[in-house]
Every structure is written in structure tokens, then in C-alpha cells.
Write an enzyme that holds these catalytic residues in place. Structure first.
Site, PDB file in Angstrom:
ATOM      1  N   GLU A 292      -3.175  -0.792   1.061  1.00 20.23           N
ATOM      2  CA  GLU A 292      -2.291   0.157   1.744  1.00 20.23           C
ATOM      3  C   GLU A 292      -2.856   1.580   1.619  1.00 20.23           C
ATOM      4  OE1 GLU A 292       2.385   1.646   1.336  1.00 20.23           O
ATOM      5  OE2 GLU A 292       1.427   0.498  -0.258  1.00 20.23           O
ATOM      6  N   LYS A 355       4.758  -0.557   9.354  1.00 20.94           N
ATOM      7  CA  LYS A 355       5.717  -1.040   8.360  1.00 20.94           C
ATOM      8  C   LYS A 355       7.139  -0.811   8.859  1.00 20.94           C
ATOM      9  CE  LYS A 355       6.948  -0.438   3.472  1.00 20.94           C
ATOM     10  NZ  LYS A 355       6.741   0.397   2.259  1.00 20.94           N
ATOM     11  N   CYS A 405       3.242  -3.140   1.368  1.00 17.41           N
ATOM     12  CA  CYS A 405       3.964  -2.795   0.145  1.00 17.41           C
ATOM     13  C   CYS A 405       5.056  -3.829  -0.142  1.00 17.41           C
ATOM     14  CB  CYS A 405       4.510  -1.384   0.252  1.00 17.41           C
ATOM     15  SG  CYS A 405       5.210  -0.727  -1.282  1.00 17.41           S
TER      16      CYS A 405
END
Length: 542
Positions: A292, A355, A405
Site C-alpha cells: 500500500e 479503496k 489495508c
């Protein structure tokens, strides 16, 4: 019952009565101590025997409570200490920039623990509502705890971290059950077994001496044994599929979070990833995967940077990296996304993902109009949420579901739900940056939670983390290869195959769990009715 058994039962009863008689701060301290003990069973400690102490004691406190509200208070103190000792690592994120956020460590950890403790409080309240003998109370707590965990994972933004089922991660056999009942179902079995010894004591006069108090613990531990045996059988009967023809290279650069975004160091960090990607063996891989925000630049705005990053890709293959993305208007940034890009060796972005499950206070500030603070991981503009789970299909690569994440900790939310079995992805890709949490329990808990998604979905999980833990996990939750926390290097591994058919929990969602809890609720009701009937007969006989 033998003399030894009667003596042991009498001592347990005396202990149960002593716990139940505690009041005030002493009662709160006992509940908090039990909650703290329960946290040691979670990753990375896995002190499983201590769960017997914590949940048995909690049942005794609930059972002795005069009202459901008093039980809820005990449940809250239990939950407060449980979360305080298990998610303390959240405070480490504030220390990456202590001059701005250091003051938030105590309020954040204490406040979140206090808020999450409402769920065990709700479970204790619900478990105390009906008039039940202690055997029924054990069942009621297991049902209520499982329902409260599901609520914690789904209401508001959801936070299904450290579900009780994750205590079994060292046993690959035990975690096979999540393919059928999901991690919430495994939590139910775990709490049931951990609380069952409470039935060996008979505090008060609500239990008849001839009721075989050992029966419930025997059934509960028998159920645990059946779960393990079923898991071992599933592993033994698993077909011996060869890995796919795709070879992965995971890059773990271990860049300190406090320096990751410093001007003048971002370029060095990016170059470090390229250099690591070129470790010997690159020409034998097909996909290089960075974590990430490994590229701390707006890659989609710079062909030059895209060409530089693509130097890490094997010839004819891809490099996948996390990077921010934004839209601008009149020279101003109006929206920012935490994104993932797939770049080919030709130097261009071929696919992207934004995301969608954002971290409150980290990527956006709830109630920003009231709380005038910047989110921890962003600047003046909060991150925007993407449209939801999706499948990326770069040419020549098995389709995959990207997860950034903590998106990987949400059961049932890691694959788009509008896909036919033939359209489902073949693997899960989790890119993350756990450098925020240093060498605490956080990275271990995050990895183990993500690992369960592989078993639930029946497809391998590939995890690239900045500071670790990076790993390749097969469709049965077995770790094929890993890089430990804090290591610097690369991990080369073939991509394991997905199962030919999705497991029951992936096909049916929460229906199996709902049936399990309904059956347990029916058993609890039967115990309650039998208890009421016996009490009525004794009253009439008097």
C-alpha cells in the site's frame, strides 16, 4: 460422583459464589481482570487455556447479577479491558507524528476500548434477560457474544478485528470450519467451550444435585473435537492441485512511516522498491507486488514515474503497487483516493482500484464539521471511498480481487457479490502498510484476520505489507511463504490455485450461521422451560 469430584464441584461453587457476591469497584476490577486475561488468547499470544478462566468467570458474574443492567455493567468492564489490552496498538499510529497527534494516544485507545466494550455489555445484558439455570446461561452468552461480534463488524463502519474465532489461527485444522460457518460460527463454538466449565459449579439453589453438570462441558468440548477432526479430514481429502503457472514476487521494503512521505526521501523509497524488485530471479516471475502506497506519488499524473515504476516489472509481466490518486479543479485537489495500480512492463497503467472501506480518523474525519482536525493519514482533504469490491482482469493474469489495508478483515465483503461462480476472482490481493503500528500485536492480528478470508472464499490470499507480515496463503489457510515483521527482502512463490467450487460460507453467506444460532437458541429455550417447569413443580410440592 466421586468424593474428589464432589470436592472439586464444591470448591468451584464456592468460587462462583464469591465472584457473584463481589460488588462495587471490586466487582468491576474482577470483570476487567477477566477481560484482560481473555485478550491473551488473541494473536499473537494464543494463550487458549486462559479463555476458560475468563469466560467461566464472566458467566458466574452474569448469573449472579440481580438485573440485566448489572450484568451489562460487568460485561462492559470485561469488554473494556479486553479491548484495551488487545487493540492498544492503535495508539502507535499517533506516534508516527507525535508533535501533531501524540496527545491523542490515550484518548483514542481508551475511547475506542470504551466504545467497543458496549458490545460485550450488550451480550451480557441479553444473556441475563431470561430466567435460566447456569447451563442455559452459558448457551445464552455464546449466542449473545456471537451476535454482538457480528454487530461490531457491521454497524457504522464496522470493526471485525479480533473476533474470538481468531484464537485458533495456530491450528489449520480448526480454522477449516470457517469454510462452513464463517469466523462468527467459530467464535460461537469457542465461547461456548470457554464458558462451559461454569456449569460445573452450581451457585445458589437453581440446580438440582442430580442434573449431571458435566454434560454441557462434555458436549462443548466434544463439539470442539468434532470441528478439529472435520478440519483435519478436509485437509486430508483436499485434492493435490499443482500451483498455477503464475509466479509472484512480493517486495517488503520496511520503510519507516515517519519518513515515508518526507520530501526528498520519497524518491529514495521508490528507488528502493525498484532495486529490491531486481533481486536475482526477477526473470522467473510474472508479477511483482508492492505494498500500500509504496509509490507515494500520484502515478496516474506522471508518465515518467509510471515508466520508472514499470522497470520493476518482469518482461511481459506486471508490477502492482499501492499509490494515491486524486482529482483536481482550478489547481486545487478536490478528492483523494487510496488506490492500487497495475502497470505493465511497457510503462503504463492497465488497471486501477480505489479503496472503498476507509479507516475513520485515519483516512477521513467523522463529523468533520464538528471535529476540526485532520485525519491521521491524509491532509486537508479526506480520502474518498471507491465504489466497492471489484475484480481486476489484466491480460494473462488470473483475475483477482484487490483489498487495501484493513479491507481484508471484513468477512463476506472481499469479493463482489454480483458475480456468478464462473466470474469469481481466482485470488485475493491484500496490499497494506502496517508500519503505522510498529512492532506491536497489530500487524500479527491484521495478518491472521486476513488469512481467514482465504478459507472462507476458497481462494489464495497474497499479502504485501510494507514492514510485514507479507505472505502467500493457499485456499485452505496454509501459509506457503512469508516475510516476518520488520524484514527487508523479497518473497518469490507460485500462486496457489483456487478451489473449484466456492465453500458453503461463500455461497450461502450468513444463513448457516443463522441456523446454528437458531438451533442454539431453541436449546436454550428448552433448558429454560425445563427449569421453569421443575421450579413450578417444586413450588407446588412445598
Amino acid at each position: 460422583m466421586s468424593g474428589f469430584g464432589r470436592t472439586a464441584a464444591a470448591r468451584l461453587a464456592a468460587l462462583a459464589l464469591a465472584l457473584g457476591a463481589a460488588s462495587g469497584w471490586r466487582r468491576a476490577g474482577i470483570a476487567a481482570g477477566l477481560g484482560a486475561v481473555s485478550a491473551t488468547a488473541l494473536p499473537p499470544g494464543h494463550a487458549l487455556p486462559l479463555l476458560l478462566v475468563s469466560f467461566t468467570g464472566l458467566v458466574w458474574l452474569i448469573h449472579a447479577s440481580r438485573t440485566p443492567w448489572r450484568a451489562a455493567v460487568a460485561g462492559w468492564w470485561f469488554g473494556f479491558a479486553h479491548f484495551l489490552f488487545s487493540i492498544y496498538w492503535i495508539g502507535a499510529a499517533m506516534l508516527t507524528d507525535p508533535s501533531r497527534f501524540g496527545w491523542m494516544v490515550a484518548p483514542a485507545v481508551i475511547g475506542l476500548s470504551a466504545g467497543f466494550a458496549l458490545f460485550p455489555a450488550l451480550a451480557a445484558f441479553a444473556a441475563r434477560l431470561p430466567a435460566l439455570p447456569i447451563t442455559g446461561r452459558v448457551l445464552a452468552l455464546a449466542i449473545a457474544w456471537t451476535a454482538a461480534e457480528w454487530l461490531r463488524g457491521n454497524i457504522l463502519t464496522g470493526f471485525p478485528m479480533n473476533l474470538m474465532g481468531t484464537v485458533w489461527m495456530p491450528s489449520v485444522g480448526m480454522i477449516q470450519s470457517v469454510a462452513v460457518v464463517g469466523v462468527y460460527g467459530l467464535s460461537f463454538v469457542t465461547v461456548l467451550a470457554a464458558a462451559a466449565p461454569a456449569a460445573l459449579a452450581t451457585p445458589g439453589t437453581d440446580e438440582h444435585p442430580g442434573r449431571r453438570p458435566w454434560l454441557l462441558p462434555a458436549v462443548a468440548f466434544g463439539l470442539l473435537a468434532a470441528v478439529w477432526l472435520g478440519g483435519q479430514a478436509r485437509l486430508a481429502l483436499a485434492p493435490d492441485h499443482a500451483p498455477t503457472e503464475v509466479t509472484l514476487r512480493l517486495v517488503q521494503a520496511s520503510i519507516d512511516q515517519s519518513r515515508k512521505w518526507e520530501e526528498g526521501l520519497r524518491e529514495a523509497g521508490l528507488a528502493h522498491h525498484v532495486v529490491l524488485s531486481h533481486e536475482p530471479g526477477l526473470d522467473e516471475t510474472d508479477i511483482v507486488i508492492w505494498p500500500e502506497t509504496a509509490a507515494p506519488f500520484f502515478l496516474d499524473e506522471s508518465p515518467t514515474l509510471q515508466a520508472f515504476v514499470s522497470r520493476a516489472a518482469p518482461f511481459g509481466g506486471y508490477v502492482i503497487t499501492g499509490a494515491p490518486r486524486r482529482t483536481r479543479s482550478a489547481g486545487r485537489t478536490i478528492a483523494v483516493w487510496n488506490s492500487l495500480h497495475v502497470l505493465g512492463s511497457a510503462g503504463t497503467i492497465t488497471a486501477s482500484y480505489d479503496k472503498h472501506h476507509l479507516v475513520p480518523f485515519g483516512e477521513y474525519m467523522p463529523l468533520r464539521g464538528i471535529i476540526n482536525l485532520r485525519a491521521l493519514a491524509t491532509g486537508a482533504v479526506d480520502s474518498s471511498a471507491g465504489p466497492g469490491p471489484r475484480t481486476l482482469r489484466p491480460p494473462g493474469v488470473p483475475p483477482f480481487s484487490p483489498l487495501i489495508c484493513y479491507e481484508a478483515i471484513f468477512p463476506g465483503e472481499v469479493v463482489a457479490d454480483d458475480l456468478s461462480p464462473a466470474e469469481r476472482p481466482q485470488w485475493l490481493l491484500n496490499v497494506t502498510n502496517d508500519a503505522w503500528f510498529g512492532h506491536t500485536a497489530g500487524p500479527y492480528q491484521h495478518f491472521q484476520a486476513a488469512r481467514l478470508r482465504a478459507v472462507e472464499e476458497g481462494m489464495p490470499l497474497v499479502r504485501a505489507a510494507n514492514t510485514g507480515i507479507s505472505a502467500v496463503v493457499d485456499s485452505y489457510g496454509r501459509v506457503v511463504g512469508r516475510l516476518g515483521l520488520g524484514e527487508i527482502g523479497v518473497l518469490d512463490a507460485p500462486l496457489p490455485p483456487a478451489l473449484e467450487a466456492p465453500p458453503p460460507t461463500a455461497r450461502l453467506g450468513g444463513w448457516i450461521l443463522a441456523i446454528l444460532l437458531l438451533v442454539a437458541a431453541a436449546a436454550t429455550l428448552a433448558i429454560g422451560l425445563r427449569h421453569w417447569s421443575r421450579g413450578r413443580r417444586r413450588g407446588q410440592g412445598a
